[in-house]
Design an enzyme around this catalytic site. Sequence first.
Site, PDB file in Angstrom:
ATOM      1  N   TYR A  72     -29.093  -9.760  26.985  1.00 61.44           N
ATOM      2  CA  TYR A  72     -28.527  -9.778  25.641  1.00 61.44           C
ATOM      3  C   TYR A  72     -27.880 -11.122  25.336  1.00 61.44           C
ATOM      4  O   TYR A  72     -27.947 -11.624  24.223  1.00 61.44           O
ATOM      5  CB  TYR A  72     -27.499  -8.651  25.480  1.00 61.44           C
ATOM      6  CG  TYR A  72     -27.062  -8.491  24.036  1.00 61.44           C
ATOM      7  CD1 TYR A  72     -27.844  -7.752  23.147  1.00 61.44           C
ATOM      8  CD2 TYR A  72     -25.908  -9.105  23.569  1.00 61.44           C
ATOM      9  CE1 TYR A  72     -27.472  -7.632  21.818  1.00 61.44           C
ATOM     10  CE2 TYR A  72     -25.526  -8.982  22.240  1.00 61.44           C
ATOM     11  CZ  TYR A  72     -26.310  -8.245  21.371  1.00 61.44           C
ATOM     12  OH  TYR A  72     -25.947  -8.132  20.056  1.00 61.44           O
ATOM     13  N   PHE A 124     -40.337 -25.117  -1.742  1.00 61.97           N
ATOM     14  CA  PHE A 124     -41.066 -24.035  -1.089  1.00 61.97           C
ATOM     15  C   PHE A 124     -40.343 -22.745  -1.461  1.00 61.97           C
ATOM     16  O   PHE A 124     -39.124 -22.731  -1.593  1.00 61.97           O
ATOM     17  CB  PHE A 124     -41.139 -24.207   0.437  1.00 61.97           C
ATOM     18  CG  PHE A 124     -41.963 -23.119   1.067  1.00 61.97           C
ATOM     19  CD1 PHE A 124     -43.345 -23.118   0.904  1.00 61.97           C
ATOM     20  CD2 PHE A 124     -41.367 -22.063   1.733  1.00 61.97           C
ATOM     21  CE1 PHE A 124     -44.114 -22.082   1.416  1.00 61.97           C
ATOM     22  CE2 PHE A 124     -42.136 -21.027   2.249  1.00 61.97           C
ATOM     23  CZ  PHE A 124     -43.503 -21.041   2.090  1.00 61.97           C
ATOM     24  N   THR A 125     -41.116 -21.673  -1.628  1.00 64.18           N
ATOM     25  CA  THR A 125     -40.586 -20.419  -2.190  1.00 64.18           C
ATOM     26  C   THR A 125     -39.292 -19.942  -1.515  1.00 64.18           C
ATOM     27  O   THR A 125     -38.262 -19.791  -2.182  1.00 64.18           O
ATOM     28  CB  THR A 125     -41.646 -19.308  -2.085  1.00 64.18           C
ATOM     29  OG1 THR A 125     -42.136 -19.271  -0.739  1.00 64.18           O
ATOM     30  CG2 THR A 125     -42.822 -19.570  -3.015  1.00 64.18           C
ATOM     31  N   ASP A 215     -37.458 -29.805   6.554  1.00 68.11           N
ATOM     32  CA  ASP A 215     -38.238 -28.594   6.751  1.00 68.11           C
ATOM     33  C   ASP A 215     -39.381 -29.028   7.665  1.00 68.11           C
ATOM     34  O   ASP A 215     -40.354 -29.630   7.235  1.00 68.11           O
ATOM     35  CB  ASP A 215     -38.764 -28.054   5.416  1.00 68.11           C
ATOM     36  CG  ASP A 215     -39.569 -26.765   5.606  1.00 68.11           C
ATOM     37  OD1 ASP A 215     -40.048 -26.532   6.728  1.00 68.11           O
ATOM     38  OD2 ASP A 215     -39.719 -26.009   4.630  1.00 68.11           O
ATOM     39  N   LYS A 258     -45.871 -21.709  12.323  1.00 68.90           N
ATOM     40  CA  LYS A 258     -46.863 -22.742  12.007  1.00 68.90           C
ATOM     41  C   LYS A 258     -47.038 -23.665  13.216  1.00 68.90           C
ATOM     42  O   LYS A 258     -47.717 -23.292  14.162  1.00 68.90           O
ATOM     43  CB  LYS A 258     -46.449 -23.509  10.750  1.00 68.90           C
ATOM     44  CG  LYS A 258     -46.668 -22.747   9.445  1.00 68.90           C
ATOM     45  CD  LYS A 258     -45.673 -21.661   9.177  1.00 68.90           C
ATOM     46  CE  LYS A 258     -45.739 -21.121   7.766  1.00 68.90           C
ATOM     47  NZ  LYS A 258     -44.434 -20.944   7.162  1.00 68.90           N
ATOM     48  N   ARG A 382     -53.907 -19.322  -5.576  1.00 65.96           N
ATOM     49  CA  ARG A 382     -52.682 -20.062  -5.880  1.00 65.96           C
ATOM     50  C   ARG A 382     -52.865 -20.612  -7.292  1.00 65.96           C
ATOM     51  O   ARG A 382     -53.281 -21.739  -7.477  1.00 65.96           O
ATOM     52  CB  ARG A 382     -52.440 -21.204  -4.883  1.00 65.96           C
ATOM     53  CG  ARG A 382     -51.970 -20.737  -3.529  1.00 65.96           C
ATOM     54  CD  ARG A 382     -50.460 -20.574  -3.460  1.00 65.96           C
ATOM     55  NE  ARG A 382     -50.026 -19.201  -3.522  1.00 65.96           N
ATOM     56  CZ  ARG A 382     -49.004 -18.689  -2.851  1.00 65.96           C
ATOM     57  NH1 ARG A 382     -48.318 -19.419  -2.025  1.00 65.96           N
ATOM     58  NH2 ARG A 382     -48.641 -17.430  -3.021  1.00 65.96           N
ATOM     59  N   PHE A 449     -48.533 -11.480  -7.232  1.00 60.99           N
ATOM     60  CA  PHE A 449     -49.768 -11.815  -6.509  1.00 60.99           C
ATOM     61  C   PHE A 449     -50.012 -10.929  -5.285  1.00 60.99           C
ATOM     62  O   PHE A 449     -51.141 -10.690  -4.901  1.00 60.99           O
ATOM     63  CB  PHE A 449     -49.801 -13.301  -6.117  1.00 60.99           C
ATOM     64  CG  PHE A 449     -48.640 -13.742  -5.255  1.00 60.99           C
ATOM     65  CD1 PHE A 449     -47.437 -14.115  -5.831  1.00 60.99           C
ATOM     66  CD2 PHE A 449     -48.763 -13.795  -3.884  1.00 60.99           C
ATOM     67  CE1 PHE A 449     -46.368 -14.524  -5.041  1.00 60.99           C
ATOM     68  CE2 PHE A 449     -47.703 -14.201  -3.076  1.00 60.99           C
ATOM     69  CZ  PHE A 449     -46.504 -14.560  -3.665  1.00 60.99           C
TER      70      PHE A 449
HETATM   71  C1  LIG Z   1     -43.660 -20.693   6.027  1.00 59.21           C
HETATM   72  C2  LIG Z   1     -42.739 -21.720   5.513  1.00 59.21           C
HETATM   73  C3  LIG Z   1     -41.352 -21.518   5.472  1.00 59.21           C
HETATM   74  C4  LIG Z   1     -40.707 -20.188   5.817  1.00 59.21           C
HETATM   75  O1  LIG Z   1     -40.940 -19.814   7.125  1.00 59.21           O
HETATM   76  P1  LIG Z   1     -41.130 -18.274   7.548  1.00 59.21           P
HETATM   77  O2  LIG Z   1     -41.335 -18.370   9.021  1.00 59.21           O
HETATM   78  O3  LIG Z   1     -42.349 -17.759   6.820  1.00 59.21           O
HETATM   79  O4  LIG Z   1     -39.894 -17.541   7.179  1.00 59.21           O
HETATM   80  C5  LIG Z   1     -40.561 -22.565   5.039  1.00 59.21           C
HETATM   81  N1  LIG Z   1     -41.087 -23.729   4.635  1.00 59.21           N
HETATM   82  C6  LIG Z   1     -42.417 -23.947   4.645  1.00 59.21           C
HETATM   83  C7  LIG Z   1     -42.943 -25.265   4.199  1.00 59.21           C
HETATM   84  C8  LIG Z   1     -43.292 -22.957   5.068  1.00 59.21           C
HETATM   85  O5  LIG Z   1     -44.600 -23.170   5.047  1.00 59.21           O
END
Ligand SMILES: *Cc1c(COP(=O)(O)O)cnc(C)c1O
Length: 458
Positions: A72, A124-125, A215, A258, A382, A449
């Site tokens: 833990y 980014f969203t 990021d 990623k 998109r 979407f």
């Molecule tokens: C996917 C992504 C995120 C968010 O990451 P998650 O692991 O999906 O929460 C942030 N910034 C970029 C550019 C991304 O492609």
Amino acid sequence: MQRPVAEPYKIKAVEPLRMTTREERERAIREAGYNTFLLRSEDVYIDLLTDSGTNAMSDRQWSALMMGDEAYAGARSFYRLEEAVREIYGFKYVVPTHQGRGAEHLISRILIKPGHYVPGNMYFTTTRAHQEMQGATFVDVIIDEAHDPHSTHPFKGNVDIAKFEALIDRVGAENIPYINVALTVNMAGGQPVSMANLRAVREVCDRHGIRMWCDATRAVENAYFIKEREEGYQHKPVREILKEMMSYYDGCTMSGKKDCLVNIGGFLAMNEEWILQKAREQVVIFEGMPTYGGLAGRDMEAIAQGIYEMVDDAYIAHRIHQVRYLGEQLLEAGIPIVQPIGGHAVFLDAKAFLPHLTQDQFPAQALAAALYVDSGVRAMERGIVSAGRDPKTGENIYPKLELVRLTIPRRVYTDRHMDVVAWSVKQLWQHRESIPGLRMVYEPPTLRFFTARFEPIR
Ligand SMILES: *Cc1c(COP(=O)(O)O)cnc(C)c1O
């Protein structure tokens, strides 16, 4: 002729794919309301919906899973992750999170106060959502070329220094807690930022006492583009280029789904101890103990191992070349795509592909559905469906770009799969005027979407 470059791995375990008939696919897409998000993955042959969490792990990552320390607190696996981040990214401290948005949540809470402005190289969203939730206003400071699908600028992800400085003049440096510079820029089509631009942003930040946050989701892909395109980096290993890139930043948010070659996980990394302290206070509320942050010990082991593998020059060269290999086949056939070809996906320009459809007839959605029916390849819209409606007027937003994204998962498909995808897109291109538009028959109130349903206009 050039010597062919093949996948720099061999296949030890296989996941059989189900082949379907055209009749089966026609039924499946009808049942899915012509929305590729609503297909069952079993009915998909080549899945190019996203590169997020869809990576293939190596034998070393799978064996690292067995070494996961599930304690833990104070798990050995955490220290292995910390060591990998220190060695490859160069940041002093790391706090694991369940995925990228967990890290975005933490840093937004720590650095943002209501009324702040957070500049970024396109949004980014999830990143923007977390900034806005803390009361900040996002300001896009990317260069204009990023918004033009025909511009072949080599570093379309660059920050426009003049826009950044104009924002500082307008709102004051004290109201800008940090600038968020993403590598590569997902929403611009996987476009990179140059090292010179990172240096220039750092210089402005130093002059005004503003932090520079990364990021780092696809930073390794960005490092490879620097190696290819920027003077003086041709002979440097990607590992060194990445380290230099990160040296300009104060910290990063990371989606391990990623670059890190895993299926789940992320982290927040930084150099300042007070931010680490705050992040540890916050992470226990939202994610878990500071030494696991919502992840199992085995997940942290797999990320740590993935961090070493992602900077292998042969791996990243093939990754970028595989995306380009697909894109170039389409360009040769005269098919309209966004250029330059980015790091993680090829984007079809659906407006130019289907000029007989108006944007109200959802050309990108229609093209993605037609591609699935032709070959079982799943892509993502998109365009106008993703853009949604203006929250104030309730009117449809008509985005400039109406795209179909073919996103390539890492180490999952071979170049031969790319041939199948290219062949299918070329088939559609030859019969493009027969692809019908769509009418929306169900529209959810938000993020439409994901679950909207359509039917063809006959
Ligand atoms: C996917 C992504 C995120 C968010 O990451 P998650 O692991 O999906 O929460 C942030 N910034 C970029 C550019 C991304 O492609």
